[in-house]
Write a protein that holds these residues in place. Sequence first.
Motif, PDB file in Angstrom:
ATOM      1  N   THR A 149      -7.748 -29.229  37.065  1.00 35.75           N
ATOM      2  CA  THR A 149      -7.061 -28.699  35.886  1.00 35.75           C
ATOM      3  C   THR A 149      -6.187 -27.511  36.258  1.00 35.75           C
ATOM      4  N   ALA A 150      -6.735 -26.625  37.097  1.00 38.43           N
ATOM      5  CA  ALA A 150      -5.967 -25.460  37.533  1.00 38.43           C
ATOM      6  C   ALA A 150      -4.755 -25.872  38.363  1.00 38.43           C
ATOM      7  N   VAL A 151      -4.936 -26.867  39.221  1.00 41.31           N
ATOM      8  CA  VAL A 151      -3.820 -27.364  40.032  1.00 41.31           C
ATOM      9  C   VAL A 151      -2.740 -27.947  39.123  1.00 41.31           C
ATOM     10  N   GLU A 152      -3.142 -28.742  38.148  1.00 43.19           N
ATOM     11  CA  GLU A 152      -2.166 -29.320  37.218  1.00 43.19           C
ATOM     12  C   GLU A 152      -1.398 -28.236  36.471  1.00 43.19           C
ATOM     13  N   ARG A 153      -2.141 -27.225  35.983  1.00 48.80           N
ATOM     14  CA  ARG A 153      -1.460 -26.137  35.245  1.00 48.80           C
ATOM     15  C   ARG A 153      -0.455 -25.437  36.143  1.00 48.80           C
ATOM     16  N   LEU A 154      -0.825 -25.194  37.395  1.00 49.26           N
ATOM     17  CA  LEU A 154       0.073 -24.535  38.336  1.00 49.26           C
ATOM     18  C   LEU A 154       1.285 -25.406  38.648  1.00 49.26           C
ATOM     19  N   PHE A 155       1.058 -26.687  38.904  1.00 49.23           N
ATOM     20  CA  PHE A 155       2.159 -27.590  39.244  1.00 49.23           C
ATOM     21  C   PHE A 155       3.139 -27.764  38.079  1.00 49.23           C
ATOM     22  N   ILE A 156       2.623 -27.785  36.850  1.00 48.92           N
ATOM     23  CA  ILE A 156       3.508 -27.856  35.680  1.00 48.92           C
ATOM     24  C   ILE A 156       4.450 -26.653  35.675  1.00 48.92           C
ATOM     25  N   TYR A 157       3.899 -25.476  35.943  1.00 54.56           N
ATOM     26  CA  TYR A 157       4.705 -24.247  35.962  1.00 54.56           C
ATOM     27  C   TYR A 157       5.724 -24.279  37.091  1.00 54.56           C
ATOM     28  N   LEU A 158       5.290 -24.685  38.285  1.00 59.29           N
ATOM     29  CA  LEU A 158       6.202 -24.735  39.434  1.00 59.29           C
ATOM     30  C   LEU A 158       7.366 -25.682  39.163  1.00 59.29           C
ATOM     31  N   LYS A 159       7.064 -26.823  38.577  1.00 59.97           N
ATOM     32  CA  LYS A 159       8.111 -27.798  38.275  1.00 59.97           C
ATOM     33  C   LYS A 159       9.095 -27.225  37.262  1.00 59.97           C
ATOM     34  N   LYS A 165       9.140 -27.048  46.637  1.00 63.00           N
ATOM     35  CA  LYS A 165       8.800 -27.117  48.069  1.00 63.00           C
ATOM     36  C   LYS A 165       7.844 -25.973  48.387  1.00 63.00           C
ATOM     37  N   VAL A 166       6.595 -26.305  48.730  1.00 61.30           N
ATOM     38  CA  VAL A 166       5.571 -25.270  48.860  1.00 61.30           C
ATOM     39  C   VAL A 166       4.841 -25.351  50.197  1.00 61.30           C
ATOM     40  N   ALA A 167       4.279 -24.221  50.599  1.00 64.93           N
ATOM     41  CA  ALA A 167       3.390 -24.149  51.761  1.00 64.93           C
ATOM     42  C   ALA A 167       2.027 -23.695  51.260  1.00 64.93           C
ATOM     43  N   LEU A 168       0.976 -24.318  51.770  1.00 69.06           N
ATOM     44  CA  LEU A 168      -0.384 -24.037  51.307  1.00 69.06           C
ATOM     45  C   LEU A 168      -1.169 -23.245  52.344  1.00 69.06           C
ATOM     46  N   LEU A 169      -1.909 -22.243  51.885  1.00 69.90           N
ATOM     47  CA  LEU A 169      -2.877 -21.514  52.703  1.00 69.90           C
ATOM     48  C   LEU A 169      -4.234 -21.701  52.028  1.00 69.90           C
ATOM     49  N   ILE A 170      -5.153 -22.350  52.719  1.00 64.91           N
ATOM     50  CA  ILE A 170      -6.383 -22.830  52.103  1.00 64.91           C
ATOM     51  C   ILE A 170      -7.615 -22.248  52.790  1.00 64.91           C
ATOM     52  N   ALA A 171      -8.553 -21.706  51.993  1.00 61.69           N
ATOM     53  CA  ALA A 171      -9.828 -21.252  52.551  1.00 61.69           C
ATOM     54  C   ALA A 171     -10.612 -22.455  53.058  1.00 61.69           C
ATOM     55  N   ASP A 172     -11.363 -22.250  54.136  1.00 59.26           N
ATOM     56  CA  ASP A 172     -12.074 -23.370  54.768  1.00 59.26           C
ATOM     57  C   ASP A 172     -13.465 -23.613  54.176  1.00 59.26           C
ATOM     58  N   ASP A 173     -13.714 -23.112  52.952  1.00 55.53           N
ATOM     59  CA  ASP A 173     -15.010 -23.376  52.306  1.00 55.53           C
ATOM     60  C   ASP A 173     -14.860 -24.526  51.310  1.00 55.53           C
ATOM     61  N   GLY A 174     -15.943 -24.853  50.602  1.00 53.37           N
ATOM     62  CA  GLY A 174     -15.919 -25.975  49.676  1.00 53.37           C
ATOM     63  C   GLY A 174     -14.921 -25.801  48.553  1.00 53.37           C
ATOM     64  N   ALA A 187       0.384 -33.709  43.961  1.00 50.40           N
ATOM     65  CA  ALA A 187       1.724 -33.190  44.294  1.00 50.40           C
ATOM     66  C   ALA A 187       2.838 -34.153  43.901  1.00 50.40           C
ATOM     67  N   SER A 188       2.745 -35.403  44.302  1.00 46.94           N
ATOM     68  CA  SER A 188       3.826 -36.355  44.032  1.00 46.94           C
ATOM     69  C   SER A 188       4.011 -36.600  42.541  1.00 46.94           C
ATOM     70  N   GLN A 189       2.910 -36.544  41.791  1.00 53.79           N
ATOM     71  CA  GLN A 189       2.974 -36.761  40.343  1.00 53.79           C
ATOM     72  C   GLN A 189       3.834 -35.711  39.658  1.00 53.79           C
ATOM     73  N   TYR A 190       3.849 -34.491  40.224  1.00 53.42           N
ATOM     74  CA  TYR A 190       4.620 -33.404  39.626  1.00 53.42           C
ATOM     75  C   TYR A 190       5.877 -33.055  40.419  1.00 53.42           C
ATOM     76  N   GLY A 191       6.221 -33.905  41.373  1.00 54.62           N
ATOM     77  CA  GLY A 191       7.442 -33.681  42.142  1.00 54.62           C
ATOM     78  C   GLY A 191       7.356 -32.519  43.100  1.00 54.62           C
ATOM     79  N   ILE A 192       6.146 -32.210  43.560  1.00 49.26           N
ATOM     80  CA  ILE A 192       5.926 -31.102  44.495  1.00 49.26           C
ATOM     81  C   ILE A 192       5.846 -31.647  45.922  1.00 49.26           C
TER      82      ILE A 192
END
Length: 384
Positions: A149-159, A165-174, A187-192
């Motif tokens: 849900t949080a990813v969708e909300r963020l991607f809607i805003y970015l679009k 065009k984004v770069a990801l920095l991801i923590a290595d935990d769960g 990503a592809s669903q929102y054109g990211i």
Amino acid sequence: MKRMLAILAALVLAAAPTLAAEPIKLGAFFDLSGRAAFIGTPTKLVAEMVVDKINAEGGINGRPLALEIGDTEANPAKAASIAKKFIYKDKVAAIIGPTLTDTGMNVKKIAHEGKTPIFMTVGGDPVIMGGEKFGPFDWVFKSPQRSSTAVERLFIYLKEKGLTKVALLIADDGFGKDGQRWMQKLASQYGIEILLEESFGTRDTDMTAQLTKAKNVNPQALIAWTIGPAGSIVAKNKAQLGIDVPLFQCHGLPDPKYIELAGKAAEGDRMPATKLMVADQLADSDPQKPVIQEFIRLYKAKGYDKQFPINTHSGYAWDAIMIVAGAMKKVGTDPEALRAEIEKTKGYVGISGIYNITAEDHNGLGVDSMVIVQVKDGKFVMAE
């Protein structure tokens, strides 16, 4: 005169809620020490606050709630041990917590085998995902928004902003890996377009290597997915490297502590958040506004805000316990009946959103439960 005083005393006692019946036990375990204690400790305080409120209003059909508190110490093995104690020794009716996705996953099977409803306060989705990979989630619910849900909300805003065009920095935990999984999937669903994915440890103190790689692929935006101090380090390192693209954090970082640790480097950073972070900016017609304002009033009346300023995590235990208590008032504490009633939750107006839980979705919050906030002049405001 004595007779009159006796009559008055009897009237006062009759008017007050009588909670002399046997208490209903709730297990409540959070990170009270360890790397997520800054989230777990105030979550425990909120759990106590909401239980006090419920008991002051008559409890569960005349029976008081009583919390059995445990410290998971950010340790999955410790969490498993406490969960077994709650179920088999303390005989709790339900469990609230824990704090982290990894610890939640370690108790998921225990709650299922012990047939005890557990309402988690973790961010990651796997605790309420099923199938061969994640195992059954019949007995597991969670109050924070799903990572998806949080990813969708963020991607809607970015679009909307044309930042595709984004770069990801991801923590290595769960939790980090859960966010990464959903960003890859959606990503592809929102054109990211994801140009780069770099990981880091939750206890790392420097992310310049990952950020340098990110800078070299010329993204329009950076996304960091982590909780705790690591997010602030990303912000500071980005500023030190002079990277002039916006930074977006995850839904676990809207917290005054983030601004305190990152300092001026946090200015302008944006992230999905619960409406709790911008309560004063909500429309008067928003059904959550009076609920959130009452929560803030009680929280400040307890003085908790002096040590633990309100953040996006603050309402998670409130919503979890309120939903469980509401179900208990209807069906009592029989495990099967309680689990089924929690699953029927519809239209509960909470701190983190309006919950509509189903058999398929043991969270029940939609994209509309989240807003995008940004840091402006050292405070969180609704993003422009």
